[in-house]
Scaffold this motif. Structure first.
Motif, PDB file in Angstrom:
ATOM      1  N   LEU A 127       0.846  -1.200   0.000  1.00  0.00           N
ATOM      2  CA  LEU A 127       0.000   0.000   0.000  1.00  0.00           C
ATOM      3  C   LEU A 127       0.872   1.237   0.000  1.00  0.00           C
ATOM      4  O   LEU A 127       1.872   1.319   0.737  1.00  0.00           O
ATOM      5  N   LEU A 128       0.478   2.223  -0.803  1.00  0.00           N
ATOM      6  CA  LEU A 128       1.148   3.515  -0.846  1.00  0.00           C
ATOM      7  C   LEU A 128       0.119   4.603  -0.588  1.00  0.00           C
ATOM      8  O   LEU A 128      -0.882   4.701  -1.309  1.00  0.00           O
ATOM      9  N   TYR A 129       0.368   5.438   0.424  1.00  0.00           N
ATOM     10  CA  TYR A 129      -0.531   6.535   0.769  1.00  0.00           C
ATOM     11  C   TYR A 129      -0.008   7.827   0.148  1.00  0.00           C
ATOM     12  O   TYR A 129       1.171   8.170   0.306  1.00  0.00           O
ATOM     13  N   VAL A 130      -0.876   8.554  -0.551  1.00  0.00           N
ATOM     14  CA  VAL A 130      -0.494   9.823  -1.172  1.00  0.00           C
ATOM     15  C   VAL A 130      -1.621  10.833  -1.001  1.00  0.00           C
ATOM     16  O   VAL A 130      -2.790  10.466  -0.861  1.00  0.00           O
ATOM     17  N   ALA A 131      -1.248  12.101  -1.027  1.00  0.00           N
ATOM     18  CA  ALA A 131      -2.249  13.171  -1.009  1.00  0.00           C
ATOM     19  C   ALA A 131      -2.813  13.363  -2.407  1.00  0.00           C
ATOM     20  O   ALA A 131      -2.146  13.051  -3.401  1.00  0.00           O
ATOM     21  N   PRO A 132      -4.027  13.881  -2.545  1.00  0.00           N
ATOM     22  CA  PRO A 132      -4.634  14.028  -3.879  1.00  0.00           C
ATOM     23  C   PRO A 132      -3.820  14.930  -4.802  1.00  0.00           C
ATOM     24  O   PRO A 132      -3.735  14.669  -6.004  1.00  0.00           O
ATOM     25  N   GLU A 133      -3.203  15.982  -4.247  1.00  0.00           N
ATOM     26  CA  GLU A 133      -2.439  16.888  -5.102  1.00  0.00           C
ATOM     27  C   GLU A 133      -1.184  16.217  -5.666  1.00  0.00           C
ATOM     28  O   GLU A 133      -0.745  16.529  -6.767  1.00  0.00           O
ATOM     29  N   ARG A 134      -0.592  15.273  -4.936  1.00  0.00           N
ATOM     30  CA  ARG A 134       0.579  14.557  -5.450  1.00  0.00           C
ATOM     31  C   ARG A 134       0.160  13.514  -6.488  1.00  0.00           C
ATOM     32  O   ARG A 134       0.835  13.319  -7.493  1.00  0.00           O
ATOM     33  N   LEU A 135      -0.970  12.862  -6.236  1.00  0.00           N
ATOM     34  CA  LEU A 135      -1.414  11.797  -7.136  1.00  0.00           C
ATOM     35  C   LEU A 135      -1.614  12.306  -8.556  1.00  0.00           C
ATOM     36  O   LEU A 135      -1.355  11.585  -9.530  1.00  0.00           O
ATOM     37  N   THR A 136      -2.052  13.543  -8.698  1.00  0.00           N
ATOM     38  CA  THR A 136      -2.397  14.066 -10.026  1.00  0.00           C
ATOM     39  C   THR A 136      -1.249  14.835 -10.689  1.00  0.00           C
ATOM     40  O   THR A 136      -1.467  15.486 -11.709  1.00  0.00           O
ATOM     41  N   THR A 137      -0.039  14.761 -10.127  1.00  0.00           N
ATOM     42  CA  THR A 137       1.105  15.384 -10.790  1.00  0.00           C
ATOM     43  C   THR A 137       1.519  14.558 -12.006  1.00  0.00           C
ATOM     44  O   THR A 137       1.325  13.329 -12.026  1.00  0.00           O
ATOM     45  N   PRO A 138       2.095  15.171 -13.023  1.00  0.00           N
ATOM     46  CA  PRO A 138       2.537  14.413 -14.203  1.00  0.00           C
ATOM     47  C   PRO A 138       3.499  13.271 -13.851  1.00  0.00           C
ATOM     48  O   PRO A 138       3.412  12.185 -14.433  1.00  0.00           O
ATOM     49  N   ARG A 139       4.424  13.510 -12.903  1.00  0.00           N
ATOM     50  CA  ARG A 139       5.382  12.471 -12.537  1.00  0.00           C
ATOM     51  C   ARG A 139       4.675  11.253 -11.950  1.00  0.00           C
ATOM     52  O   ARG A 139       4.940  10.110 -12.336  1.00  0.00           O
ATOM     53  N   MET A 140       3.739  11.493 -11.015  1.00  0.00           N
ATOM     54  CA  MET A 140       3.051  10.371 -10.377  1.00  0.00           C
ATOM     55  C   MET A 140       2.173   9.631 -11.379  1.00  0.00           C
ATOM     56  O   MET A 140       2.127   8.393 -11.389  1.00  0.00           O
ATOM     57  N   LEU A 141       1.475  10.365 -12.216  1.00  0.00           N
ATOM     58  CA  LEU A 141       0.616   9.712 -13.203  1.00  0.00           C
ATOM     59  C   LEU A 141       1.442   8.876 -14.178  1.00  0.00           C
ATOM     60  O   LEU A 141       1.012   7.781 -14.589  1.00  0.00           O
ATOM     61  N   ALA A 142       2.615   9.351 -14.553  1.00  0.00           N
ATOM     62  CA  ALA A 142       3.480   8.570 -15.445  1.00  0.00           C
ATOM     63  C   ALA A 142       3.932   7.284 -14.765  1.00  0.00           C
ATOM     64  O   ALA A 142       3.997   6.216 -15.403  1.00  0.00           O
ATOM     65  N   GLN A 143       4.228   7.358 -13.471  1.00  0.00           N
ATOM     66  CA  GLN A 143       4.622   6.157 -12.734  1.00  0.00           C
ATOM     67  C   GLN A 143       3.456   5.169 -12.652  1.00  0.00           C
ATOM     68  O   GLN A 143       3.641   3.952 -12.798  1.00  0.00           O
ATOM     69  N   LEU A 144       2.263   5.693 -12.428  1.00  0.00           N
ATOM     70  CA  LEU A 144       1.094   4.819 -12.379  1.00  0.00           C
ATOM     71  C   LEU A 144       0.812   4.198 -13.746  1.00  0.00           C
ATOM     72  O   LEU A 144       0.381   3.045 -13.835  1.00  0.00           O
ATOM     73  N   ASP A 145       1.044   4.970 -14.812  1.00  0.00           N
ATOM     74  CA  ASP A 145       0.905   4.407 -16.164  1.00  0.00           C
ATOM     75  C   ASP A 145       1.815   3.193 -16.336  1.00  0.00           C
ATOM     76  O   ASP A 145       1.399   2.155 -16.868  1.00  0.00           O
ATOM     77  N   SER A 146       3.056   3.318 -15.884  1.00  0.00           N
ATOM     78  CA  SER A 146       4.012   2.219 -16.007  1.00  0.00           C
ATOM     79  C   SER A 146       3.554   1.010 -15.205  1.00  0.00           C
ATOM     80  O   SER A 146       3.624  -0.136 -15.683  1.00  0.00           O
ATOM     81  N   VAL A 180      -9.580  11.691 -12.853  1.00  0.00           N
ATOM     82  CA  VAL A 180      -8.607  11.155 -13.810  1.00  0.00           C
ATOM     83  C   VAL A 180      -8.380   9.661 -13.607  1.00  0.00           C
ATOM     84  O   VAL A 180      -7.984   8.957 -14.547  1.00  0.00           O
ATOM     85  N   LEU A 181      -8.645   9.170 -12.408  1.00  0.00           N
ATOM     86  CA  LEU A 181      -8.378   7.762 -12.125  1.00  0.00           C
ATOM     87  C   LEU A 181      -9.233   6.848 -12.996  1.00  0.00           C
ATOM     88  O   LEU A 181      -8.752   5.858 -13.551  1.00  0.00           O
ATOM     89  N   HIS A 182     -10.511   7.186 -13.117  1.00  0.00           N
ATOM     90  CA  HIS A 182     -11.389   6.362 -13.942  1.00  0.00           C
ATOM     91  C   HIS A 182     -11.074   6.547 -15.421  1.00  0.00           C
ATOM     92  O   HIS A 182     -11.087   5.583 -16.198  1.00  0.00           O
ATOM     93  N   GLU A 183     -10.791   7.785 -15.795  1.00  0.00           N
ATOM     94  CA  GLU A 183     -10.527   8.076 -17.211  1.00  0.00           C
ATOM     95  C   GLU A 183      -9.226   7.433 -17.694  1.00  0.00           C
ATOM     96  O   GLU A 183      -9.151   6.917 -18.804  1.00  0.00           O
ATOM     97  N   ARG A 184      -8.211   7.430 -16.835  1.00  0.00           N
ATOM     98  CA  ARG A 184      -6.887   6.977 -17.249  1.00  0.00           C
ATOM     99  C   ARG A 184      -6.637   5.502 -16.937  1.00  0.00           C
ATOM    100  O   ARG A 184      -5.865   4.828 -17.631  1.00  0.00           O
ATOM    101  N   PHE A 185      -7.302   4.992 -15.884  1.00  0.00           N
ATOM    102  CA  PHE A 185      -7.084   3.605 -15.463  1.00  0.00           C
ATOM    103  C   PHE A 185      -8.426   2.898 -15.282  1.00  0.00           C
ATOM    104  O   PHE A 185      -8.785   2.481 -14.180  1.00  0.00           O
ATOM    105  N   PRO A 186      -9.182   2.753 -16.349  1.00  0.00           N
ATOM    106  CA  PRO A 186     -10.540   2.197 -16.220  1.00  0.00           C
ATOM    107  C   PRO A 186     -10.560   0.753 -15.733  1.00  0.00           C
ATOM    108  O   PRO A 186     -11.583   0.308 -15.196  1.00  0.00           O
ATOM    109  N   ALA A 187      -9.460   0.019 -15.897  1.00  0.00           N
ATOM    110  CA  ALA A 187      -9.443  -1.390 -15.489  1.00  0.00           C
ATOM    111  C   ALA A 187      -9.076  -1.564 -14.021  1.00  0.00           C
ATOM    112  O   ALA A 187      -9.158  -2.679 -13.492  1.00  0.00           O
ATOM    113  N   VAL A 188      -8.661  -0.481 -13.352  1.00  0.00           N
ATOM    114  CA  VAL A 188      -8.239  -0.588 -11.952  1.00  0.00           C
ATOM    115  C   VAL A 188      -9.432  -0.266 -11.052  1.00  0.00           C
ATOM    116  O   VAL A 188     -10.022   0.815 -11.153  1.00  0.00           O
ATOM    117  N   PRO A 189      -9.821  -1.189 -10.161  1.00  0.00           N
ATOM    118  CA  PRO A 189     -10.990  -0.939  -9.301  1.00  0.00           C
ATOM    119  C   PRO A 189     -10.731   0.200  -8.325  1.00  0.00           C
ATOM    120  O   PRO A 189      -9.590   0.505  -7.971  1.00  0.00           O
TER     121      PRO A 189
END
Length: 633
Positions: A127-146, A180-189
């Protein structure tokens, strides 16, 4: 890119069955309420919106699925949390239980951030805990994409989900980006969780987080261990001091005030009265806030005096009371703030002092706000619901639960149930008061509006300088209310304001009639009003029932003398362990778990492992020490 999965341990050592995880990791024999259904839904990959009261076990609803899905090779669960303190406590508790968890926030230096990111990208982190403002940064989103490309992004858990709603009591703009979570990662519950959301807020959460396909789980909002009490303000400092000394001396609690200045003044005053009190508000230096919060979490008997900047995400289980010196904005705020008491299930109390000025101030803040008229209309309706709760003569819990759409019967554990308030037919008095305001507006010296003090002077026939200045002794309503004292008239006025018959306006908060006054003046509506119930100065409150307050330092009920000695020995041992690990004591073991150890006095690791709250990792880490403490107590 090839699919990479983390090493999967032997299933006999690390079961993937959620119930076995609940038992072996967290030490609980069975789920509570709807937890089993929620866990089953999320483990299977379905979305969920969970409404569950504070202390109901929301965190287990995503932590158990996170562990199960990680052990099945699905990678990391990302938990969106708005508060650093909550992240620290949750991660500390998970690591104590043997679950690999971490957080990314502003308290970390660059090497720590890089280390945690490597853990996340490898899939080893559960488990990784993050604040909403960090989650939506380009760097974090790119890591989640990977991670998503490599099928190592298991689940999104959105805690305090009511923060996404502008209709809610704690809106945070950063939460809006979570769509953005649903739009970018629709397969992740996704699982969104909150303790407080009325119908408007629920609909907003679903729309803004795009949770239309999520299954809705609504638990009972009832917190039966909390006693609700509302008192009319009459020197509120004195009332608060009586409440603390007579019913909660030595207990941990929270006192909420509306302004930073009042927080500082109240905390300083309590200190002079010998009560360990600390201030907390956004105007304090961040280091001071953190120091005060740490003391509150780690020490016994601290009273935190705070604005609403303090509290969300605070997991301290033994808060014995929450007191409001000012009226909250609405029932959602009231429920959320009072819900911070009694998370351990032991008796706790929600105490509030309120008066006419509170009603006036809250209405003024709504009216003077820059929001649109639709938003203001809803906020007025929410305030009216809270005023109805405060002025209620029937069961407060029935009204509170009814606001959230839940039916119930009289609880027997609120002030109105324990000591039914006296009521009286206030119709004639209300007509006199409304008529007096009307005559101010029609007086031969010209229409004017006046405040509460002057109105009551006229009603009671007091020949003040202002009465003489405006010739109000000639009004037909002069002295028509001489039979009622000032406190009774203030109560009548407060209830008429609460009912929407009178409103205040202008810089000096003068009184004017509303359209709602017409039915009362014409005799078309009768009013049963509360009799003011203000404790005599210097006397006793008359309450014979006592919520366990000094019990913050006592052993739980049901323990004999030997059991109490074992409990105190265990608490002392826990304090030392918590200090060594830089954790709040309740993260090591809860009071309830220590009490069960003290009661059962297990004499083997096997029997100790049967105690609720003792998971496999804690048994391994602390088992022999606990047996030694129990034996020597």
């Amino acid at each position: 890119m090839p699919v990479v999965t983390p090493p999967r341990p032997d299933a006999t050592l690390a079961p993937t069955d959620p119930l076995q995880i609940l038992q072996s990791v967290f030490g609980y024999a069975a789920y509570r309420g709807p937890q089993a259904e929620i866990v089953e839904r999320v483990v299977a990959g379905g979305d969920a919106l969970v409404l569950m009261p504070t202390g109901g076990g929301k965190s287990l609803c995503y932590q158990v699925p996170a562990i199960a899905r990680h052990r099945a090779g699905r990678g990391v669960t990302v938990v969106v949390s708005p508060l650093i303190a909550l992240m620290h406590d949750q991660v500390g508790a998970l690591e104590e239980a043997g679950v690999h968890a971490s957080f990314l926030n502003s308290t970390l230096d660059l090497p720590d951030v890089q280390r945690i990111e490597r853990e996340m990208m490898s899939g080893r982190l559960v488990l990784l805990y993050v604040a909403p403002e960090r989650l939506t940064t380009p760097r974090m989103l790119a890591q989640l994409d990977s991670l998503a490309e490599r099928r190592l992004l298991s689940l999104f858990a959105i805690d305090e989900a009511h923060c996404v709603s502008q209709w809610g009591h704690d809106f945070r703009a950063d939460y809006l980006g979570l769509s953005v979570l649903h739009e970018r990662f629709p397969a992740v519950p996704r699982i969104a969780l909150t303790a407080t959301a009325d119908e408007h807020t629920r609909a907003d959460i679903i729309e803004r987080l795009q949770l239309e396909d999520a299954r809705l789980f609504i638990s009972s909002f009832d917190r039966p261990n909390i006693r609700y009490r509302v008192v009319e303000k009459d020197d509120p400092r004195r009332q608060l001091l009586r409440f603390l000394r007579e019913e909660h001396e030595g207990a941990a609690g929270i006192v909420y005030c509306q302004s930073r200045k009042k927080v500082d003044e109240t905390a300083a005053w309590l200190e002079t009265e010998g009560i360990a009190a600390l201030p907390y508000h956004a105007g304090l230096d961040s280091g001071v806030r953190q120091k005060h919060q740490d003391r509150f979490l780690r020490e016994d008997g601290i009273v935190m005096v705070a604005t609403i900047a303090f509290g969300m995400g605070i997991d301290k289980p033994d808060v014995r009371f929450v007191a409001h010196l000012d009226l909250p904005k609405n029932i959602e705020s009231y429920y959320q703030e009072t819900g911070r008491a009694g998370r351990d299930g032991e008796p706790a109390e929600a105490w509030m002092a309120y008066g006419l000025a509170d009603v006036v101030n809250q209405r003024r803040m709504i009216d003077d706000g820059e929001s649109g008229e639709e938003f203001k209309r809803l906020q007025r309706a929410k305030l009216d619901a809270l005023l109805a709760l405060a002025e209620a003569t029937d069961c407060r819990r029935v009204r509170l639960l009814g606001y959230f759409g839940e039916s119930s019967t009289a609880c027997g554990n609120c002030d109105n149930c324990l000591e039914p308030p006296a009521t009286w037919d206030g119709t004639e008095a209300a007509q006199k008061l409304l008529s007096c305001i009307l005559r101010f507006q029609r007086h031969d010296q010209g229409p004017r509006a006046f405040g509460a003090g002057h109105l009551i002077d006229v009603l009671r026939g007091k020949r003040s300088d202002k009465v003489a200045q405006y010739g109000h002794e000639r009004l037909s309503t002069f002295a028509v209310g001489a039979d009622l004292d000032e406190s009774r008239w203030r109560a009548v006025l407060r209830q008429l304001v609460a009912l929407g018959c009178v409103m205040t306006e202008g810089e000096y908060q003068t009184l004017v009639l509303t359209d709602g006054a017409r039915a009362v003046l014409k005799g078309e509506l009768s009013l049963q009003l509360r009799v003011p119930n203000v404790a005599p100065r210097g006397g006793k409150t008359g309450r014979t029932t006592r919520v366990r307050g000094a019990a913050a330092r006592e052993a739980p009920a049901g323990l004999d003398g030997a059991g109490q000695a074992r409990f105190e020995a265990l608490k002392s041992w826990r304090t030392e362990v918590a200090r060594e690990h830089s954790l709040p004591p309740y993260i090591v073991f809860s009071n309830a778990t220590l009490a069960e150890m003290a009661r059962l006095a297990p004499d083997s690791l096997a029997s100790l492992g049967e105690v609720s709250g003792v998971g496999a990792k804690k048994l391994e880490a602390y088992g022999r020490e606990i047996l030694r403490v129990l034996e020597s107590a």
